[in-house]
Design an enzyme around this catalytic site. Structure first.
Site, PDB file in Angstrom:
ATOM      1  N   ASP A  89      12.477  -6.869   6.979  1.00  0.00           N
ATOM      2  CA  ASP A  89      12.385  -5.498   7.482  1.00  0.00           C
ATOM      3  C   ASP A  89      13.100  -5.468   8.831  1.00  0.00           C
ATOM      4  O   ASP A  89      13.478  -6.511   9.385  1.00  0.00           O
ATOM      5  CB  ASP A  89      10.916  -5.057   7.567  1.00  0.00           C
ATOM      6  CG  ASP A  89      10.778  -3.528   7.569  1.00  0.00           C
ATOM      7  OD1 ASP A  89      11.805  -2.836   7.663  1.00  0.00           O
ATOM      8  OD2 ASP A  89       9.626  -3.047   7.489  1.00  0.00           O
ATOM      9  N   ASP A 124      15.689   2.507   9.496  1.00  0.00           N
ATOM     10  CA  ASP A 124      15.431   3.905   9.144  1.00  0.00           C
ATOM     11  C   ASP A 124      14.564   4.561  10.215  1.00  0.00           C
ATOM     12  O   ASP A 124      13.986   3.879  11.068  1.00  0.00           O
ATOM     13  CB  ASP A 124      14.751   3.969   7.767  1.00  0.00           C
ATOM     14  CG  ASP A 124      13.539   3.042   7.658  1.00  0.00           C
ATOM     15  OD1 ASP A 124      13.609   1.903   8.158  1.00  0.00           O
ATOM     16  OD2 ASP A 124      12.512   3.460   7.083  1.00  0.00           O
ATOM     17  N   CYS A 274     -17.188 -12.122  -6.597  1.00  0.00           N
ATOM     18  CA  CYS A 274     -15.838 -12.540  -6.955  1.00  0.00           C
ATOM     19  C   CYS A 274     -15.889 -13.997  -7.396  1.00  0.00           C
ATOM     20  O   CYS A 274     -16.768 -14.738  -6.957  1.00  0.00           O
ATOM     21  CB  CYS A 274     -14.950 -12.399  -5.721  1.00  0.00           C
ATOM     22  SG  CYS A 274     -13.267 -12.992  -5.941  1.00  0.00           S
ATOM     23  N   CYS A 276     -12.793 -15.897  -7.443  1.00  0.00           N
ATOM     24  CA  CYS A 276     -11.509 -16.507  -7.114  1.00  0.00           C
ATOM     25  C   CYS A 276     -11.791 -17.930  -6.602  1.00  0.00           C
ATOM     26  O   CYS A 276     -12.946 -18.269  -6.325  1.00  0.00           O
ATOM     27  CB  CYS A 276     -10.768 -15.659  -6.075  1.00  0.00           C
ATOM     28  SG  CYS A 276     -11.335 -15.895  -4.386  1.00  0.00           S
ATOM     29  N   CYS A 279     -14.071 -17.891  -3.496  1.00  0.00           N
ATOM     30  CA  CYS A 279     -15.459 -17.483  -3.712  1.00  0.00           C
ATOM     31  C   CYS A 279     -16.181 -18.398  -4.693  1.00  0.00           C
ATOM     32  O   CYS A 279     -17.411 -18.382  -4.771  1.00  0.00           O
ATOM     33  CB  CYS A 279     -15.509 -16.029  -4.180  1.00  0.00           C
ATOM     34  SG  CYS A 279     -14.726 -14.897  -3.007  1.00  0.00           S
TER      35      CYS A 279
HETATM   36  N1  GUN Z   1       6.962  -0.618   6.954  1.00  0.00           N
HETATM   37  C1  GUN Z   1       6.020   0.296   6.662  1.00  0.00           C
HETATM   38  N2  GUN Z   1       6.569   1.528   6.594  1.00  0.00           N
HETATM   39  C2  GUN Z   1       7.885   1.392   6.845  1.00  0.00           C
HETATM   40  C3  GUN Z   1       8.980   2.315   6.895  1.00  0.00           C
HETATM   41  O1  GUN Z   1       8.834   3.516   6.699  1.00  0.00           O
HETATM   42  N3  GUN Z   1      10.217   1.776   7.171  1.00  0.00           N
HETATM   43  C4  GUN Z   1      10.404   0.435   7.371  1.00  0.00           C
HETATM   44  N4  GUN Z   1      11.645  -0.006   7.625  1.00  0.00           N
HETATM   45  N5  GUN Z   1       9.385  -0.441   7.335  1.00  0.00           N
HETATM   46  C5  GUN Z   1       8.140   0.037   7.069  1.00  0.00           C
HETATM   47 ZN    ZN Z   2     -12.825 -14.155  -3.953  1.00  0.00          ZN
END
Ligand code: GUN
Ligand code: ZN
Length: 645
Positions: A89, A124, A274, A276, A279
């Site tokens: 990201d 963005d 749970c 898993c 747990c």
């Molecule tokens: N992570 C959570 N929401 C967003 C988003 O709208 N844009 C980006 N780039 N990362 C995110």
């Molecule tokens: Zn669990």
């Protein structure tokens, strides 16, 4: 990159997605890795959960000189010690949360490319739900502008361009269309974290639907910041392919455990509901005794186990055809989610969902409540009943609900009536009117409703019945009194013929029955079940009726008949010249060789395969919708059943 659809249900899909670092099956979850503090190292995640893809943040790496140098020198895969696919990201979310991110949008894309990210993300502009429309328009335009500027710098990296637009559906759709026109590879739906944090699931659904309606259907869609399994099934049913979870760690830090139905505070739980591996190993008391860092780690692991389990369940549900059942079950656990399901009942949305809904499934429609009547499958049945079905006679006898199939349950009554009178027979069923001759057709025989249903479903079924009866006169049937006093008919209706005609029209369109069945008919029935198996017309086998869904499979001669009598583009999938020899050999038709398709064909419909001169080549079963056929570059569009030799 390749992205190929393998299985589908609702508007959801199970796909194979390939990057330079391998192949993953969608829907899938990308655990969020913070390169500064990896509470569960990626390698361990791979061992425990079999993850093949994760997401980390390039901005965090970029602003830490040590991480930055290391990443530039040896790549992001070495930095976090993971050899699967890595998505990065860009810092947009940090800017939304902390507001102090000063980055050049192109530079951060170049950086992601240079550290060897498999999927990078543009910077963005995060659109918040509180924005005015004018503010959102600005953010959307800036996001599109940045996408345009970033694309030339992506190199071999796949580029994710998030769809923004706040809570304005028309802006979401606009943004999605603009981004789809660029050569972006991956489409997250962004700006939805505040909606999820506040359980504004109705708005979330509107955002997803609007974005999906504008997006290129052949590209993966990621719901950015969605990490709670409660909403996975609904988001998948609307066409989301990826999720990312930092929730597993964030919730664990707050001592909260994630479950499919919601979140529970560890301290408040009397025991761990749970099994898993975490747990199973620890009881609540034992977990409580661990030091807090270790306990947080174990809860984070539990949270991931539950999240991945839900994704496995969703993938099974897609393959087996019960995704809507799962969506409705999950919605029952949360009032905001069940409210969100109602957004789907708005006509425009149902129409879009119906386009993607398979014609038939391996499993029956299970009633879970008033929402079931709005399943796209039933919406389609109701629509077709009024556009593709014509009552044959002036009068109709209405029967109360009985055991399915109705024509078997009421077989004696049916014989007694039809001997004396040509009349329509229909059941006032819990899912609306069901003419006897359609009673074995999916989803009518393949639906399970309780004897008494909720008020809303009753009312909807009554309205449909009234509408149906407006086309004919209802004749009250009083124990044969009004009928048997008459003379037996010389030429009573052949109910098997009526059945094949009515099913053909419902399945292929009005008048398809005339095309298929005009001539000397011979109906072959199963000796064991008495059900129709094959239809022979003028000595050629035109269709078979499938035992499992009561719908027809087309034979070559049936295809020829439909081709002759139904005008282009009805029922057609048109192939490019290059693919004609493959069809002739009976090979499947790949999406990249499709040039046109009848917009009325639905997934798993029987279809005619033709060349660009409308020469009939063969018959097959569609896998994709028209829009998908025209945009996917990989994968099968039509499974060829038989071809003209
Ligand atoms: N992570 C959570 N929401 C967003 C988003 O709208 N844009 C980006 N780039 N990362 C995110
Ligand atoms: Zn669990």
């Amino acid at each position: 990159m390749t992205f190929e659809l393998k299985e589908r249900d609702a508007a959801g899909r199970l796909c194979r997605f390939t990057t330079k670092h391998g192949t993953v099956t969608t829907p899938n979850l990308l655990p969020v890795i913070n390169p500064n503090k990896m509470i569960i190292p990626p390698k361990e995640m791979k061992e425990r959960f079999g993850i093949d893809i994760l997401i980390t943040n390039s901005y965090i790496i970029y602003k830490n000189p040590e991480l930055k140098n290391q990443a530039l020198e040896s790549g992001v895969h070495a930095l976090i010690d993971f050899d699967g696919s890595i998505m990065t990201d860009s810092g947009t979310f940090q800017n939304y949360v902390y507001g102090d991110v000063h980055l050049d949008p192109v530079e951060i894309v170049q950086f992601q490319r240079d550290i060897g990210s498999d999927i990078g993300t543009i910077l963005d502009v995060f659109g918040t739900p509180g924005q005015t429309k004018e503010e959102s328009v600005q953010g959307v335009e800036e996001t599109i502008e940045r996408a345009k500027k970033s694309i030339p710098h992506k190199g071999e990296m796949l580029l994710a361009c998030p769809v923004q637009g706040s809570v304005y559906p028309e802006l979401r759709e606009y943004c999605a269309k603009q981004l789809s026109a660029l050569s972006a590879d991956f489409f997250p739906i962004g700006g939805v974290v505040p909606l999820m944090e506040n359980q504004r699931y109705s708005d979330l659904v509107r955002c997803i639907l609007a974005a999906k309606q504008g997006l290129d259907p052949s590209k993966p869609v990621h719901l950015f910041g969605a990490g709670h399994p409660l909403i996975f099934s609904l988001a998948v049913a609307l066409g989301c392919d990826f999720f990312d979870s930092s929730a597993y760690a964030k919730y664990a830090n707050d001592g909260r455990m994630i479950f499919q139905w919601g979140t529970e505070k560890f301290d408040d739980l009397p025991e761990l509901p749970c099994s898993c591996p975490v747990c199973s190993k620890y009881s609540k008391e034992e977990l409580k005794e661990l030091d807090s860092k270790e306990r947080t780690l174990q809860i984070a692991l539990h949270n991931l186990y539950v999240s991945f389990m839900e994704l496995k369940l969703i993938r099974v549900a897609i393959t087996e055809g019960w995704l809507w059942d799962l969506v409705e079950q999950r919605a029952a656990a949360n009032p905001f989610l069940s409210e969100a399901l109602r957004v789907l009942h708005e006509p425009g949305h149902l129409q879009w969902l119906e386009l993607h809904e398979p014609t038939s499934k391996k499993t029956a429609v299970f009633y879970t409540g008033p929402q079931t009547m709005y399943r796209p499958m039933l919406y389609r049945y109701h629509q077709r009943l009024f556009t593709r079905y014509e009552p044959l006679f002036e009068n109709t006898v209405v029967f109360p609900e009985g055991t399915k199939p109705y024509s078997m349950f009421y077989s004696k009554e049916m014989r007694d009536i039809l001997k004396y009178k040509n009349i329509n027979l229909v059941v006032r069923s819990t899912l609306g009117p069901v003419p006897f001759e359609l009673d074995e057709m999916y989803p009518l025989a393949q639906s399970v409703f309780p004897r008494s249903v909720d008020q809303e479903t009753c009312e909807k079924a009554s309205q449909l019945m009234e509408r149906f009866l407006r086309r004919t006169k209802e004749l009250v049937w009083d124990d044969r009194g009004s009928v048997s006093s008459e003379e037996p008919l010389k030429h009573p209706m052949d109910f098997d013929r009526r059945r094949i005609s009515a099913v053909a029209d419902m399945q292929f369109g009005l008048r398809a029955s005339e095309a298929l069945f005009s001539g000397t008919l011979h109906i072959v029935k199963s000796k064991q079940t008495g059900k129709i198996r094959n239809v022979i017309c003028d000595e050629s086998h035109v269709v078979s009726m499938r035992a499992e869904d009561g719908l027809f499979t087309l034979k070559i001669d049936g295809g020829l008949r439909l081709h002759k009598r139904m005008k282009y583009p009805l029922l057609r999938v048109v192939v490019l010249d290059d693919a004609v020899p493959f069809i002739k050999e009976g090979k499947s038709l790949f999406a990249k060789f499709v040039s046109e398709c009848d917009p009325d064909l639905r997934p798993f419909d029987e279809c005619l395969i033709v060349d660009n001169q409308d020469t009939f080549l063969g018959v097959g079963r569609t896998v994709l919708t028209r829009d998908e056929m025209l945009s996917f570059q990989h994968g099968v569009a039509v499974k060829t059943r038989d071809s003209v030799k």
